[in-house]
Design an enzyme around this catalytic site. Structure first.
Site, PDB file in Angstrom:
ATOM      1  N   ALA A  69       0.817  -1.224   0.000  1.00  0.00           N
ATOM      2  CA  ALA A  69       0.000   0.000   0.000  1.00  0.00           C
ATOM      3  C   ALA A  69       0.849   1.271   0.000  1.00  0.00           C
ATOM      4  O   ALA A  69       0.305   2.369  -0.044  1.00  0.00           O
ATOM      5  CB  ALA A  69      -0.920  -0.012   1.215  1.00  0.00           C
ATOM      6  N   SER A  70       2.168   1.136   0.034  1.00  0.00           N
ATOM      7  CA  SER A  70       3.015   2.343   0.116  1.00  0.00           C
ATOM      8  C   SER A  70       3.238   2.983  -1.243  1.00  0.00           C
ATOM      9  O   SER A  70       3.821   4.058  -1.331  1.00  0.00           O
ATOM     10  CB  SER A  70       4.364   1.998   0.764  1.00  0.00           C
ATOM     11  OG  SER A  70       5.063   1.066  -0.049  1.00  0.00           O
ATOM     12  N   SER A  71       2.795   2.329  -2.330  1.00  0.00           N
ATOM     13  CA  SER A  71       3.115   2.847  -3.654  1.00  0.00           C
ATOM     14  C   SER A  71       2.218   2.226  -4.726  1.00  0.00           C
ATOM     15  O   SER A  71       1.537   1.225  -4.472  1.00  0.00           O
ATOM     16  CB  SER A  71       4.600   2.527  -3.903  1.00  0.00           C
ATOM     17  OG  SER A  71       4.895   2.269  -5.232  1.00  0.00           O
ATOM     18  N   GLU A 113     -11.208   4.308   9.638  1.00  0.00           N
ATOM     19  CA  GLU A 113     -10.054   3.913  10.452  1.00  0.00           C
ATOM     20  C   GLU A 113      -8.988   3.348   9.527  1.00  0.00           C
ATOM     21  O   GLU A 113      -9.306   2.518   8.664  1.00  0.00           O
ATOM     22  CB  GLU A 113     -10.446   2.817  11.448  1.00  0.00           C
ATOM     23  CG  GLU A 113     -11.536   3.204  12.399  1.00  0.00           C
ATOM     24  CD  GLU A 113     -11.009   3.467  13.802  1.00  0.00           C
ATOM     25  OE1 GLU A 113      -9.825   3.164  14.065  1.00  0.00           O
ATOM     26  OE2 GLU A 113     -11.793   3.972  14.613  1.00  0.00           O
ATOM     27  N   SER A 170      -0.774 -10.580 -13.186  1.00  0.00           N
ATOM     28  CA  SER A 170      -0.206  -9.813 -14.303  1.00  0.00           C
ATOM     29  C   SER A 170      -0.583 -10.517 -15.602  1.00  0.00           C
ATOM     30  O   SER A 170      -0.881 -11.720 -15.592  1.00  0.00           O
ATOM     31  CB  SER A 170       1.324  -9.788 -14.166  1.00  0.00           C
ATOM     32  OG  SER A 170       1.915  -9.268 -15.337  1.00  0.00           O
ATOM     33  N   TYR A 180       9.815 -14.044 -12.631  1.00  0.00           N
ATOM     34  CA  TYR A 180       8.670 -13.172 -12.373  1.00  0.00           C
ATOM     35  C   TYR A 180       7.419 -13.687 -13.097  1.00  0.00           C
ATOM     36  O   TYR A 180       6.351 -13.811 -12.502  1.00  0.00           O
ATOM     37  CB  TYR A 180       8.985 -11.734 -12.802  1.00  0.00           C
ATOM     38  CG  TYR A 180       7.798 -10.809 -12.640  1.00  0.00           C
ATOM     39  CD1 TYR A 180       7.347 -10.450 -11.363  1.00  0.00           C
ATOM     40  CD2 TYR A 180       7.095 -10.328 -13.745  1.00  0.00           C
ATOM     41  CE1 TYR A 180       6.239  -9.628 -11.201  1.00  0.00           C
ATOM     42  CE2 TYR A 180       5.983  -9.507 -13.590  1.00  0.00           C
ATOM     43  CZ  TYR A 180       5.562  -9.155 -12.318  1.00  0.00           C
ATOM     44  OH  TYR A 180       4.456  -8.344 -12.163  1.00  0.00           O
ATOM     45  N   ALA A 210       6.772 -16.625 -14.075  1.00  0.00           N
ATOM     46  CA  ALA A 210       6.352 -17.893 -13.459  1.00  0.00           C
ATOM     47  C   ALA A 210       5.598 -17.637 -12.151  1.00  0.00           C
ATOM     48  O   ALA A 210       4.606 -18.312 -11.857  1.00  0.00           O
ATOM     49  CB  ALA A 210       7.566 -18.788 -13.221  1.00  0.00           C
ATOM     50  N   LYS A 224       3.740 -15.148 -11.489  1.00  0.00           N
ATOM     51  CA  LYS A 224       2.406 -14.623 -11.804  1.00  0.00           C
ATOM     52  C   LYS A 224       1.506 -15.711 -12.407  1.00  0.00           C
ATOM     53  O   LYS A 224       0.287 -15.670 -12.247  1.00  0.00           O
ATOM     54  CB  LYS A 224       2.525 -13.401 -12.703  1.00  0.00           C
ATOM     55  CG  LYS A 224       3.205 -12.210 -12.005  1.00  0.00           C
ATOM     56  CD  LYS A 224       2.456 -11.778 -10.746  1.00  0.00           C
ATOM     57  CE  LYS A 224       3.091 -10.600 -10.050  1.00  0.00           C
ATOM     58  NZ  LYS A 224       2.357 -10.168  -8.847  1.00  0.00           N
TER      59      LYS A 224
END
Ligand code: NAP
Length: 256
Positions: free
Chosen positions: A9-11, A52, A138, A151, A153, A155
């Site tokens: 959730a940071s980006s 919240e 993806s 990567y 694989a 997904k």
């Protein structure tokens, strides 16, 4: 209380998923390593939507991280009725040249942590007969991926797991959806070692990708390819393209 838990959730896509979920009046649990970014996002969402927002910063590649996270939400009395299994990263290069530990970390995050969180939170969802899961996969999950072999694989695993679990749960009130984007303009390309690649310059926005995934999840769809062009390529033409040709095209796209 009930809340949607968003990993990554940071980006990028995860941040937009958190914004969309909160904008509908839902509480959120924000997860990623960078605590400062999560605290800023939590402040934005609580101020704007009067919900919240709980920050639980952690490195999901650590062996005990997922169970610790589950214990934390339990002890805070949170029922995670929406799980956004979104954190993930890629890594460029010939498989044989890549560092084994980088690929292990990738599998730990993209595969193991995602599976763990589904196991842990599905149990609660099942006993409440309520829940929605959105796994960020993806378009890479539908094809082989020279120059990002591991990567792609990971997904493929996410697409397969999502389809099977969604089918198994079809008679319950729980849905599982795989969001399958093509290239998206986020921090992903730099983290994957593909900074400056043309493919991402023409990529979709994190918001439009998150929105399409969110809407598909709400409709209980099994998979959503978020860009029409990729959907046609994969679903209509994909089955007729020989693997060798497909891999030549993918290799070209992955070349930087
Ligand atoms: N961008 C694309 O072209 C694209 C295309 C298809 C699919 N995807 C998928 O979309 C998802 C989101 O990626 P994005 O494009 O939004 O990229 P991003 O901007 O790099 O976001 C990745 C998120 O994952 C978090 N993360 C990374 N390592 C972590 C770890 N060890 N523990 C906990 N959190 C971790 C990051 O936060 P911290 O760094 O703060 O930990 C960040 O919030 C990924 O699963 C990616 O594979 C992306």
């Amino acid at each position: 209380m009930k809340a949607g838990l968003i990993t990554g959730a940071s980006s990028g896509i995860g941040k937009e998923l958190a914004r969309i979920h909160a904008s509908k009046g839902n509480n959120v649990v924000l997860v990623a390593r960078r605590e400062e970014e999560l605290i800023d996002l939590a402040a934005e969402l609580t101020e704007k939507y009067k919900i919240e927002a709980v920050v639980l910063a952690c490195d999901l590649t650590q062996p005990d991280a997922t169970e610790k996270l589950f214990t934390q939400t339990q002890s805070l009395g949170i029922f995670v009725n929406y799980l956004f299994n979104n954190a993930g990263f890629g890594g460029h290069g010939l498989f044989v040249d890549r560092n084994i530990h980088d690929d292990q970390r990738m599998i730990d995050l993209n595969v193991r942590a995602l599976t763990d969180l589904m196991h842990l939170y599905l149990t609660e969802m099942k006993s409440n007969n309520e829940g929605r899961i959105l796994n960020t996969a993806s378009t890479a999950g539908f094809i082989p991926g020279p120059l990002q072999a591991t990567y792609f694989a990971t997904k493929a695993y996410v697409v397969s797991l999502t389809k099977s679990t969604s089918y198994e749960l079809r008679k319950s009130n729980i849905t599982v959806t795989a969001l399958c984007p093509g290239p998206v303009k986020t921090e992903f390309e730099v983290v994957a070692g593909m900074g400056g690649s043309n493919m991402f310059a023409k990529g979709a926005s994190a918001y439009s990708t998150a929105k399409k995934g969110y809407d598909a999840m709400m409709k209980g769809k099994r998979t959503i390819i978020s860009e029409m062009g990729f959907a046609v390529l994969i679903r209509v033409f994909g089955p007729f393209i020989p693997d060798s040709l497909l891999m030549r095209v993918v290799e070209k796209m992955q070349t930087i």
